[in-house]
Enzyme design. Structure first.
Site, PDB file in Angstrom:
ATOM      1  N   LYS A  33       0.862  -1.184   0.000  1.00  0.00           N
ATOM      2  CA  LYS A  33       0.000   0.000   0.000  1.00  0.00           C
ATOM      3  C   LYS A  33       0.900   1.237   0.000  1.00  0.00           C
ATOM      4  O   LYS A  33       1.957   1.243   0.650  1.00  0.00           O
ATOM      5  CB  LYS A  33      -0.884  -0.044   1.251  1.00  0.00           C
ATOM      6  CG  LYS A  33      -1.953   1.040   1.322  1.00  0.00           C
ATOM      7  CD  LYS A  33      -2.843   0.816   2.545  1.00  0.00           C
ATOM      8  CE  LYS A  33      -3.940   1.850   2.686  1.00  0.00           C
ATOM      9  NZ  LYS A  33      -4.783   1.615   3.878  1.00  0.00           N
TER      10      LYS A  33
ATOM     11  N   SER B 203      -9.717   1.495   2.894  1.00  0.00           N
ATOM     12  CA  SER B 203      -8.856   2.297   2.049  1.00  0.00           C
ATOM     13  C   SER B 203      -7.783   1.498   1.311  1.00  0.00           C
ATOM     14  O   SER B 203      -7.198   2.005   0.358  1.00  0.00           O
ATOM     15  CB  SER B 203      -8.169   3.390   2.871  1.00  0.00           C
ATOM     16  OG  SER B 203      -7.295   2.805   3.818  1.00  0.00           O
TER      17      SER B 203
ATOM     18  N   SER C 285      -9.750  -0.915   7.066  1.00  0.00           N
ATOM     19  CA  SER C 285      -9.182  -0.762   5.720  1.00  0.00           C
ATOM     20  C   SER C 285      -8.430  -1.954   5.158  1.00  0.00           C
ATOM     21  O   SER C 285      -8.064  -1.929   3.976  1.00  0.00           O
ATOM     22  CB  SER C 285      -8.262   0.448   5.683  1.00  0.00           C
ATOM     23  OG  SER C 285      -9.040   1.601   5.571  1.00  0.00           O
TER      24      SER C 285
END
Ligand code: GLN
Length: 488
Positions: free
Chosen positions: A79, A154, A178
């Site tokens: 990420k 997210s 997330s």
């Protein structure tokens, strides 16, 4: 053979038998990315040349007969809020569009030491604020199961990339859901570790008392391997905990006999999608059939979770994001006459709408006269929520519930209605507030063929128990083997 489709443990076996090389696996992943990422848009940065070079180094070590870890030679992606030395780390924010960290996060360093091959950095909601990846400052990631839908967020780029076989495994971060919610939306496995299990050093901070880094993988065995690789005490993170890291692979047993499973009343409420309710209840039925004891439990403060989270997380974010001022990192507006205007123009133009909304909310709840009414009160209720879990865990070993009340929703469907978006995390947020671990695994599909996630929550530092329950489910079902239908 379509190497990109395999798991890390399958590839490890092939590498050890010298049936494939890391360069072949890495090239297979890079081809897959070129073929389909224009549709999925999960990557912000692809580090193709460096990846092939790195894979060659691992292959040389294998030829030299070196003993290597489970992750050696495996293409992985991170990420984009996890720092990677000399590789762009943007947090999907215009504010950090050009930020190249001079150092690695502890998890990045650990994966490098384990021999993993970094193939790139993945899209996310800006600064990890969101549940759909639509808040990215750069691009919207599409759900591989239905390109008109969001992948969740997210860590939407991470979950979509794993689901679409654009990397073998990934890391995400979870502040309020997330990792688990996008894993659920994309039909993959995602685990949020206990607060303090994994070092946050080099993770760009959103809400420091809630953030944790964790694995997003194709199956539970890979999740165990990756969790082991990233866990452990780190002197650079004062909140990381100095307890032994178990060998998580030893918990991969197909047996839940005698395990006590709690089913919380508060998680089966109005608004739960009927197909989600059906699949989760079927999963619970299967656990009983396999010899687990199931019982109803109550977590009475659950209804306050979303409200409390949006006070605590925004308060912490408003403080953490104060550092982006146009001086130290990334973007600086060129429209200013003096220092104050440089700050205000930089922040006004560098941050997106949702990030600004959070900074304003957080500043408000911390301001003089409101602190006691909001922030202090929220912290007190947070303690009550943690106690709810402590009480229930005296009677059961794990708690099972839906990960998300609905399957993946349509792109554009909730973006104009922040409250609806915030409610996507109603089942995941309590876990972060309590600091406990939880995993999401695929447990079914809706009538429209969208994946559904089952959430298993556990006691602090009992990730092993979660893996055991999840592994048993996986060994006796085939939801995790289904793949989205994507053509290049
Ligand atoms: N969706 C939640 C939020 O917007 C959680 C995000 C996260 O876990 N990073 O804050």
């Amino acid at each position: 053979m379509e190497l990109y489709k395999l798991t890390a443990h399958e590839l490890r076996d092939l590498l050890r038998k010298k049936e494939v090389s890391s360069v072949e696996i890495t090239k297979s992943i890079l081809d897959r990315i070129s073929e389909i990422d224009s549709q999925v848009q999960s990557y912000i940065t692809v580090t193709g040349d460096e990846a092939v070079k790195r894979a060659q180094e691992i292959d040389d070590k294998i030829s030299a007969g070196e003993q290597l870890s489970d992750l050696a030679g495996i293409p992985m992606a991170l990420k984009d809020n996890i720092c990677t030395e000399n590789v762009l780390t943007t947090c999907a924010s215009k504010m950090l569009y050009n930020f190249v960290p001079p150092y690695n996060a502890t998890v990045t360093k650990k994966l490098n030491e384990a021999g993993a091959v970094l193939v790139g950095k993945l899209n996310m909601d800006e600064f990890a604020m969101g549940s759909s990846t639509e808040n990215s400052g750069f691009q919207i990631t599409h759900n591989p199961w239905d390109l008109s839908r969001v992948p969740g967020g997210s860590s939407g780029g991470s979950a979509a990339a794993v689901s679409a076989d654009e990397c073998i495994a990934a890391l995400g971060t979870d502040t309020g859901g997330s990792i688990r919610q996008p894993a659920s939306c994309c039909g993959v496995v995602g685990l949020k570790p206990t607060y303090g299990r994994v070092s946050r050093y080099g993770l760009v901070a959103f809400a420091s008392s809630l953030d944790q880094i964790g694995p997003i993988t194709k199956d539970v065995e890979d999740c165990a391997i990756l969790l082991k690789a990233i866990s452990g005490f780190d002197p650079f993170d004062s909140t990381s905990v100095n307890t032994e890291v178990p060998n998580y692979k030893s918990f991969l047993v197909n047996d839940v006999r005698g395990i006590r499973i709690g089913i919380p009343d508060e998680y089966f409420i109005e608004g739960l999608h009927p197909d989600v309710e059906r699949s989760v209840k079927e999963a619970i039925g299967l656990f009983s059939k396999w010899g687990a004891e199931t019982k109803r439990v109550s977590l009475p403060h659950t209804e306050y979770a979303v409200a409390i989270y949006y006070i605590i997380a925004t308060a912490e974010a408003s403080s953490n994001l104060a550092r982006y001022d146009g001086v130290k990192y990334g973007f600086r507006s060129d429209r200013y006459r003096d220092l104050m205007e440089m700050y205000t123009q930089t922040r006004a133009r560098g941050f997106g709408k949702e990030v600004k909304r959070r900074i304003i909310l957080g500043t408000y709840v911390l301001s003089a006269g409101y602190y006691d009414a909001y922030y202090r009160k929220a912290s007190q209720v947070r303690t009550l929520m943690r106690r709810d879990f402590e009480e229930v865990f005296k009677e059961v070993d794990v708690i099972v519930a839906p990960t998300s009340p609905t399957p993946a929703f349509g792109i554009g469907e909730k973006i104009e209605d922040p409250l609806q978006m915030y409610l996507s995390d109603i089942h995941t947020i309590p876990v972060n507030l309590a600091g406990i671990p939880a995993i999401s695994i695929p447990c079914g599909f809706t009538r429209e063929n969208l994946p559904i996630g089952l959430q298993i929550m556990g006691r602090p530092f009992e990730e092993g128990m979660l893996l055991r329950v999840a592994y048993t489910f996986e060994q006796n079902t085939d939801f995790h083997l289904k793949k989205p239908n994507l053509n290049g």
